[in-house]
Motif scaffolding. Structure first.
Motif, PDB file in Angstrom:
ATOM      1  N   ILE A   1      -6.251  11.286  -2.467  1.00 16.62           N
ATOM      2  CA  ILE A   1      -5.685  11.883  -1.088  1.00 16.62           C
ATOM      3  C   ILE A   1      -4.614  11.713  -1.142  1.00 16.62           C
ATOM      4  O   ILE A   1      -3.753  10.628  -1.153  1.00 16.62           O
ATOM      5  N   ILE A   2      -3.935  12.796  -0.179  1.00 18.84           N
ATOM      6  CA  ILE A   2      -2.359  12.998  -0.112  1.00 18.84           C
ATOM      7  C   ILE A   2      -2.196  12.955   1.293  1.00 18.84           C
ATOM      8  O   ILE A   2      -2.745  13.652   1.975  1.00 18.84           O
TER       9      ILE A   2
ATOM     10  N   ILE B   1      -1.842   8.999  -2.263  1.00 17.19           N
ATOM     11  CA  ILE B   1      -0.438   9.392  -2.617  1.00 17.19           C
ATOM     12  C   ILE B   1       0.324   9.530  -1.200  1.00 17.19           C
ATOM     13  O   ILE B   1       0.189  10.463  -0.543  1.00 17.19           O
ATOM     14  N   PRO B   2       1.079   8.660  -0.746  1.00 16.72           N
ATOM     15  CA  PRO B   2       1.959   8.823   0.509  1.00 16.72           C
ATOM     16  C   PRO B   2       3.061   9.799   0.028  1.00 16.72           C
ATOM     17  O   PRO B   2       4.063   9.657  -1.015  1.00 16.72           O
ATOM     18  N   ILE B   3       3.157  11.134   0.861  1.00 15.38           N
ATOM     19  CA  ILE B   3       4.463  12.165   0.637  1.00 15.38           C
ATOM     20  C   ILE B   3       4.990  12.030   2.017  1.00 15.38           C
ATOM     21  O   ILE B   3       4.427  12.493   2.899  1.00 15.38           O
ATOM     22  N   THR B   4       6.278  11.383   2.084  1.00 14.98           N
ATOM     23  CA  THR B   4       6.827  11.368   3.470  1.00 14.98           C
ATOM     24  C   THR B   4       7.915  12.714   3.736  1.00 14.98           C
ATOM     25  O   THR B   4       8.141  12.905   4.840  1.00 14.98           O
ATOM     26  N   ASP B   5       7.996  13.231   2.844  1.00 13.37           N
ATOM     27  CA  ASP B   5       8.882  14.320   2.740  1.00 13.37           C
ATOM     28  C   ASP B   5       8.069  15.746   3.259  1.00 13.37           C
ATOM     29  O   ASP B   5       7.025  16.031   2.742  1.00 13.37           O
ATOM     30  N   ASN B   6       8.361  15.985   4.596  1.00 16.91           N
ATOM     31  CA  ASN B   6       7.514  17.276   5.098  1.00 16.91           C
ATOM     32  C   ASN B   6       7.371  18.396   4.599  1.00 16.91           C
ATOM     33  O   ASN B   6       6.390  18.948   4.469  1.00 16.91           O
TER      34      ASN B   6
ATOM     35  N   LEU C   1      -0.464  11.643 -12.700  1.00 13.79           N
ATOM     36  CA  LEU C   1      -0.003  10.087 -12.443  1.00 13.79           C
ATOM     37  C   LEU C   1       0.922   9.484 -13.573  1.00 13.79           C
ATOM     38  O   LEU C   1       1.767   8.639 -13.097  1.00 13.79           O
ATOM     39  N   VAL C   2       0.864   9.995 -15.025  1.00 15.63           N
ATOM     40  CA  VAL C   2       1.357   9.369 -16.051  1.00 15.63           C
ATOM     41  C   VAL C   2       2.820   9.515 -15.431  1.00 15.63           C
ATOM     42  O   VAL C   2       3.820   8.764 -15.623  1.00 15.63           O
TER      43      VAL C   2
ATOM     44  N   LYS D   1       7.345  15.092  -6.288  1.00 18.15           N
ATOM     45  CA  LYS D   1       7.156  13.722  -7.280  1.00 18.15           C
ATOM     46  C   LYS D   1       6.595  12.711  -6.185  1.00 18.15           C
ATOM     47  O   LYS D   1       6.781  12.984  -4.978  1.00 18.15           O
ATOM     48  N   PHE D   2       6.194  11.521  -6.783  1.00 21.47           N
ATOM     49  CA  PHE D   2       5.550  10.629  -5.913  1.00 21.47           C
ATOM     50  C   PHE D   2       5.863   9.304  -6.675  1.00 21.47           C
ATOM     51  O   PHE D   2       6.043   9.126  -7.622  1.00 21.47           O
ATOM     52  N   GLU D   3       5.649   8.209  -5.778  1.00 19.46           N
ATOM     53  CA  GLU D   3       5.958   6.853  -6.199  1.00 19.46           C
ATOM     54  C   GLU D   3       4.548   6.200  -6.281  1.00 19.46           C
ATOM     55  O   GLU D   3       3.724   6.451  -5.226  1.00 19.46           O
TER      56      GLU D   3
END
Length: 714
Positions: free
Chosen positions: A576-577, A597-602, A622-623, A637-639
């Motif tokens: 889920i993003i 996956i939190p994506i804060t960049d709109n 994920l790797v 990209k994601f953290e």
């Protein structure tokens, strides 16, 4: 994190609350098949493992967050966990208390520990005297209206200030109970003399005025924030700004003062928020700018883990005394939080006051708070409720819920509409306040013989003659998650709660599988059971979605139950993003091998959503922590937490990892018994047969013993 495993169980959420005069056992008393299976399974496990159980034949049975404090299970400085999001209630005692999912319940029972990360610190300070008619419920609704349902995400909220210090323990419990509705992981209040007075002579607390009691109180007084402590966020509220408050929409943040109006969508600039307001008004059957006091209600519910204690019932009875419920009120219910609360209210004559006014006086339980039992709303019925959530369908499919204090709910029952309790207090000033006799509360002493006579608590002999408990299992690891490529479905709704992900009527199961058919039930299906052709998961190619892209914030707010991630996973969605997630849901997904996956960049989120709307596949690497389009081009990209990533990529199981630390756990437990002996259950263990409260961790086969990566920062 090592957890004090003084364990107790009680049945409350899916049991009936009608008279138990004919009660013999759960098998014959509970009519609904799924609920009966759950309760019988619980009792089988209670007997097999000789656990402390407050069943329906026990006078102490009730809502878990009422029973625990009554019995002294909840003590300052403890870590309290339970498979229910409103475990935050126990923070009123200066405990770190939070809800956990099924996987973490297993983890606690198997290891007596939890793997956790440090939360942020949030201070909510309320100062000044409360105005007439204002209660702690109004205060916490006002706070949630101010910070929103995601305002405390990632945080433990400490409630402080002169207003908080002036509250009783029961009022503080209502405040901490709803910390979860503000998005917090937990809420707590520093213990003080009010706390210690409440704990005197509670069965599991140290014996009052003993050496152990004084030792404990000396330690408890240290449990407070230092002057000049750092806070990640701070909120300051003047008590004079809080007046009796009610909810209008389908989220606990949708609140206004009782003398206010239903909001107008035109006043909201954010398109996602505006769309949410429009949807809420449609569901609630309300028109913008309608005065709140013009809204007629059909039913009234006074109860729940938020407001079912003796003080709550006294406040409601004071409004109701010598009055009758309005003719249009189809049903008004008062449901005590425990059998002991019920007995106390009956001794004080409160039950007679309610019954004379036209209320139903029920047995202890969760009742209409969540509609998992016979006490539910019918579609489009409107309820004045003292519960904690007003999600769509929360109290019954299609039911409409307005949250408020017990006194306000009582006023609504008398008027037949949402009402201002201050109108009643003004009348009392002019004509005299109804008098209610209040008796002092004393904990019930239970001797050994009395304890063993209670039907639902097994004797040692019974415990050795039961079959293998249902749902017994072992830790088995998870499928590795490295990359995921598949169709992504887009939803643009904010605050998608766990009741929306899977409604409560599908939670009465002892299985983890088969829940995908109920995913987003109210959105996927029309009232007649036919598919809603406009909903994304009912369209091709999205019926085969593996990824869910949500452009509204705070996905997964609500319950701690794992049924929400189970339903998504069973449908086929493994990632889920979203811009943000509710803490407990976020944690539960990892426990099931899923990736949130939190994506804060709109801009990045919109680019991903655009691919989804085009019916294209996206790839989650994920790797390398990259989201790609179907051609391999990078979208974002994601953290991700390093330890959680390591576990997902390698398919590692938390229990297997934790059991590698068994020696350290035992060392800590030995220290605990020496330094904090009252945590070993002095009130029960020294008096009753061995083992009903403090139990050893279950012996389970462990996996992943060959893992090279150490668990650090224990």
């Amino acid at each position: 994190m090592t957890v004090w495993t003084a364990q107790y169980l009680t049945s409350s959420q899916n049991i009936p609350t009608h008279s138990r005069a004919t009660y013999k056992n759960a098998e014959t008393f509970i009519e609904e098949a799924d609920s009966r299976t759950q309760c019988v399974t619980l009792e089988d496990n209670v007997k097999a493992f000789k656990l402390t159980y407050f069943g329906m034949a026990d006078k102490r049975q009730g809502i878990v967050h009422v029973v625990g404090p009554e019995q002294g299970f909840t003590l300052p400085g403890t870590t309290v966990v339970c498979g229910d999001s409103h475990t935050s209630t126990h923070g009123a005692f200066g405990a770190l208390a939070f809800g956990i999912g099924t996987s973490e319940v297993e983890h606690v029972l198997a290891t007596q520990t939890l793997i956790n990360t440090k939360s942020k610190n949030m201070k909510v300070q309320v100062d000044g005297p409360l105005l007439p008619g204002v209660t702690s419920k109004d205060v916490v609704l006002h706070i949630i209206g101010k910070i929103g349902t995601a305002g405390g995400t990632g945080s433990v909220i400490e409630f402080c200030g002169s207003t908080i210090r002036s509250l009783s323990i029961e009022a503080r419990m209502s405040i901490c109970n709803m910390a979860i509705e503000g998005g917090a992981r937990a809420g707590l209040i520093a213990p003080d003399d009010t706390t210690f007075e409440y704990l005197k002579d509670k069965p599991l607390a140290p014996k009052y005025d003993s050496e152990e009691w004084h030792h404990a109180v000396k330690y408890w007084r240290t449990l407070k924030s230092d002057e000049g402590a750092h806070w990640d966020s701070e909120v300051f509220i003047d008590a004079k700004d809080v007046i009796p408050t009610v909810s209008w929409g389908t989220s606990p943040q949708d609140v206004v003062p009782i003398n206010g109006k239903v909001p107008d969508p035109a006043d909201f600039s954010d398109p996602v928020r505006k769309a949410g307001v429009i949807r809420s008004l449609e569901y609630m059957g309300l028109e913008a700018n309608t005065p709140m006091k013009d809204i007629t209600v059909d039913k009234v519910f006074i109860g729940s883990c938020t407001n079912s204690r003796i003080e709550d019932l006294r406040a409601a009875a004071k409004v109701v005394k010598d009055r009758k419920i309005a003719p249009n009120i189809m049903r008004a219910m008062v449901v005590p939080g425990s059998g002991l609360v019920k007995k106390q209210a009956e001794r004080e004559g409160l039950s007679a006051i309610f019954e004379e006014a036209g209320f139903e006086w029920r047995e202890a339980g969760c009742s209409m708070c969540l509609g998992m039992n016979p006490d539910i709303l019918s579609p489009q019925e409107r309820c004045a409720s003292t519960s904690n959530r007003n999600f769509e369908g929360r109290q019954g499919a299609g039911g409409r819920t307005h949250l408020m204090s017990p006194a306000m709910a009582a006023a609504a029952a008398i008027v037949g509409k949402l009402a201002d309790v201050r109108d009643f207090t003004q009348a009392e000033k002019e004509h005299g306040s109804p008098k209610i006799a209040v008796q002092a509360e004393h904990p019930e002493a239970i001797d050994d013989d009395d304890l063993d006579k209670l039907d639902d608590i097994p004797t040692d002999e019974e415990a050795t003659n039961v079959s293998t408990p249902h749902s017994a299992g072992v830790s088995a690891g998870l499928p590795p998650f490295t990359t995921l490529k598949g169709i992504a479905a887009h939803m643009s709704i904010a605050n998608i709660d766990t009741d929306a992900i899977i409604p409560k009527q599908f939670l009465k199961t002892i299985k983890r599988t088969g829940l995908g058919t109920a995913l987003f039930w109210a959105l996927r299906f029309n009232p007649d059971g036919t598919e809603n052709p406009d909903f994304v998961l009912n369209k091709e190619p999205y019926r085969r979605s593996k990824v869910l892209v949500v452009t509204g914030p705070n996905f997964g707010c609500g319950s701690s139950r794992e049924h929400a991630p189970w339903a998504l996973l069973d449908f086929g969605i493994k990632c889920i993003i979203a811009p943000s997630f509710a803490d407990i849901f976020f944690n539960n997904t990892f426990k099931n091998g899923m990736l949130p996956i939190p994506i804060t960049d709109n801009a990045a989120l919109e680019a991903i959503a655009k691919e989804a709307e085009a019916g294209k596949e996206i790839e989650i690497d994920l790797v390398n922590q990259v989201i790609k389009d179907e051609n391999g081009a990078e979208l974002a990209k994601f953290e991700v937490d390093e330890f959680r990533k390591h576990c997902l990529v390698n398919g590692l199981d938390d229990i297997g990892l934790t059991m590698q630390m068994e020696d350290k756990i035992k060392t800590f437990e030995a220290r605990r018994s020496k330094e904090w002996p009252w945590l070993d259950g002095s009130g029960y263990l020294k008096k009753h047969r061995p083992g009903p409260v403090k139990v050893e961790a279950a012996k389970v086969p462990t996996t992943n013993r060959g893992v090279e990566k150490e668990i650090t920062d224990w």
